[in-house]
Design a protein around this motif. Sequence first.
Motif, PDB file in Angstrom:
ATOM      1  N   THR A  48       1.027  -0.977   0.266  1.00 17.18           N
ATOM      2  CA  THR A  48       0.190   0.294   0.317  1.00 17.18           C
ATOM      3  C   THR A  48       0.926   0.887  -0.067  1.00 17.18           C
ATOM      4  O   THR A  48       0.632   2.255  -1.044  1.00 17.18           O
ATOM      5  CB  THR A  48      -0.545  -0.399   1.459  1.00 17.18           C
ATOM      6  OG1 THR A  48      -1.755  -1.238   1.042  1.00 17.18           O
ATOM      7  CG2 THR A  48      -1.993   1.526   1.230  1.00 17.18           C
ATOM      8  N   ALA A  57      -3.772   7.076  -5.087  1.00 13.86           N
ATOM      9  CA  ALA A  57      -4.330   7.369  -5.109  1.00 13.86           C
ATOM     10  C   ALA A  57      -4.692   8.441  -6.131  1.00 13.86           C
ATOM     11  O   ALA A  57      -5.856   8.749  -5.816  1.00 13.86           O
ATOM     12  CB  ALA A  57      -4.201   7.919  -3.463  1.00 13.86           C
ATOM     13  N   ASP A  60      -6.774   7.587 -11.582  1.00 18.59           N
ATOM     14  CA  ASP A  60      -7.922   7.411 -11.662  1.00 18.59           C
ATOM     15  C   ASP A  60      -8.375   5.838 -11.878  1.00 18.59           C
ATOM     16  O   ASP A  60      -9.339   4.798 -11.039  1.00 18.59           O
ATOM     17  CB  ASP A  60      -9.741   7.805 -11.991  1.00 18.59           C
ATOM     18  CG  ASP A  60      -9.273   9.375 -11.575  1.00 18.59           C
ATOM     19  OD1 ASP A  60      -9.235   9.671 -10.698  1.00 18.59           O
ATOM     20  OD2 ASP A  60      -9.458  10.549 -12.974  1.00 18.59           O
ATOM     21  N   ALA A  63      -6.791   3.966  -8.597  1.00 19.50           N
ATOM     22  CA  ALA A  63      -7.591   3.810  -7.177  1.00 19.50           C
ATOM     23  C   ALA A  63      -7.982   2.571  -5.597  1.00 19.50           C
ATOM     24  O   ALA A  63      -7.747   2.499  -5.361  1.00 19.50           O
ATOM     25  CB  ALA A  63      -7.971   5.076  -7.104  1.00 19.50           C
ATOM     26  N   VAL A  64      -8.597   1.834  -7.058  1.00 22.35           N
ATOM     27  CA  VAL A  64      -8.696   0.887  -6.268  1.00 22.35           C
ATOM     28  C   VAL A  64      -8.227  -0.226  -5.477  1.00 22.35           C
ATOM     29  O   VAL A  64      -8.261  -1.403  -4.846  1.00 22.35           O
ATOM     30  CB  VAL A  64     -10.343  -0.112  -6.803  1.00 22.35           C
ATOM     31  CG1 VAL A  64      -9.113  -0.893  -8.254  1.00 22.35           C
ATOM     32  CG2 VAL A  64     -10.791  -0.659  -6.336  1.00 22.35           C
ATOM     33  N   PHE A 101      -4.399   5.410   3.305  1.00 18.85           N
ATOM     34  CA  PHE A 101      -4.908   6.135   2.446  1.00 18.85           C
ATOM     35  C   PHE A 101      -6.386   7.028   2.140  1.00 18.85           C
ATOM     36  O   PHE A 101      -6.882   7.484   1.213  1.00 18.85           O
ATOM     37  CB  PHE A 101      -5.838   4.585   2.236  1.00 18.85           C
ATOM     38  CG  PHE A 101      -6.272   3.999   1.234  1.00 18.85           C
ATOM     39  CD1 PHE A 101      -5.835   3.847  -0.451  1.00 18.85           C
ATOM     40  CD2 PHE A 101      -8.287   4.252   1.060  1.00 18.85           C
ATOM     41  CE1 PHE A 101      -6.639   3.436  -1.855  1.00 18.85           C
ATOM     42  CE2 PHE A 101      -8.571   4.090  -0.533  1.00 18.85           C
ATOM     43  CZ  PHE A 101      -8.068   3.788  -1.050  1.00 18.85           C
ATOM     44  N   CYS A 105      -6.081   9.463  -0.648  1.00 18.63           N
ATOM     45  CA  CYS A 105      -6.651   9.273  -1.658  1.00 18.63           C
ATOM     46  C   CYS A 105      -7.613  11.261  -1.928  1.00 18.63           C
ATOM     47  O   CYS A 105      -7.332  11.548  -2.795  1.00 18.63           O
ATOM     48  CB  CYS A 105      -7.370   8.602  -1.385  1.00 18.63           C
ATOM     49  SG  CYS A 105      -8.869   8.060  -2.898  1.00 18.63           S
ATOM     50  N   SER A 159     -12.488   4.271  -2.555  1.00 19.63           N
ATOM     51  CA  SER A 159     -11.282   4.245  -3.770  1.00 19.63           C
ATOM     52  C   SER A 159     -12.132   3.891  -4.704  1.00 19.63           C
ATOM     53  O   SER A 159     -12.573   4.510  -6.032  1.00 19.63           O
ATOM     54  CB  SER A 159     -11.514   2.362  -3.754  1.00 19.63           C
ATOM     55  OG  SER A 159     -11.467   1.406  -4.027  1.00 19.63           O
ATOM     56  N   ALA A 162     -13.939   7.384  -5.979  1.00 25.75           N
ATOM     57  CA  ALA A 162     -12.033   7.886  -6.664  1.00 25.75           C
ATOM     58  C   ALA A 162     -12.480   7.713  -7.856  1.00 25.75           C
ATOM     59  O   ALA A 162     -11.930   8.313  -8.599  1.00 25.75           O
ATOM     60  CB  ALA A 162     -10.725   7.647  -5.739  1.00 25.75           C
TER      61      ALA A 162
END
Length: 207
Positions: A48, A57, A60, A63-64, A101, A105, A159, A162
């Motif tokens: 991470t 982060a 797009d 982000a997941v 996170f 993010c 996420s 985002a």
Amino acid sequence: MTTVQMTPVPRSTVVAYRDDGPLSRAMGLLVAGQLPPLPPVVAGTFVTGVLLMIGVAGSDGLAVFAPAVTLLLAGPGSSHPHDGRFDWLVPPILRLIEYAFVAACGFAHETHPALIFLLLGALAFHHYDLVYRLRQRVYPPPWLATAGLGWDGRMMVVSLVALTGWLSGGYLLLALYLWGLFAWESLTCWLAGPRSGAEAADTGTQD
């Protein structure tokens, strides 16, 4: 006379401190407690951190990945009794991952700092309340971890919003939901909880 229904004591307070959601608990059932929890969580922290450092982060399309990787690594350890010498490190590491996170993010997508801190405040309140009530043996109801989504569910929600590009609105709605849920449940739990011996003695004297 009102009878207070006490929540069953969890098999390990360290497990309760994890604040696992439905996704993490489901993955834990697959390994039936056979996977030591600490090494996968440490690995998840490293992965991470790397993803956030390379700007995941703020991308797009990626982000997941951070919460998904963390879930895949840390989730299976949720069913372990956490009775190892250093397994108490797992909950604070999960807190670090989740908070980092959410903050990374939010700032990467230029979300207003007030919204970021509003969401982080809801998480901090919940985790402080969880630690304090477990010390007082006032255990949270089993449904709270599900309704609160757990660290895994909350990271996945962040996420996903985002990916949609609607992070400010998502942070606001998630923060309001969590504040309402955690504050209401905490207040009702403490009001319904057993009184201390001194308070009970004072009531008996007045009677």
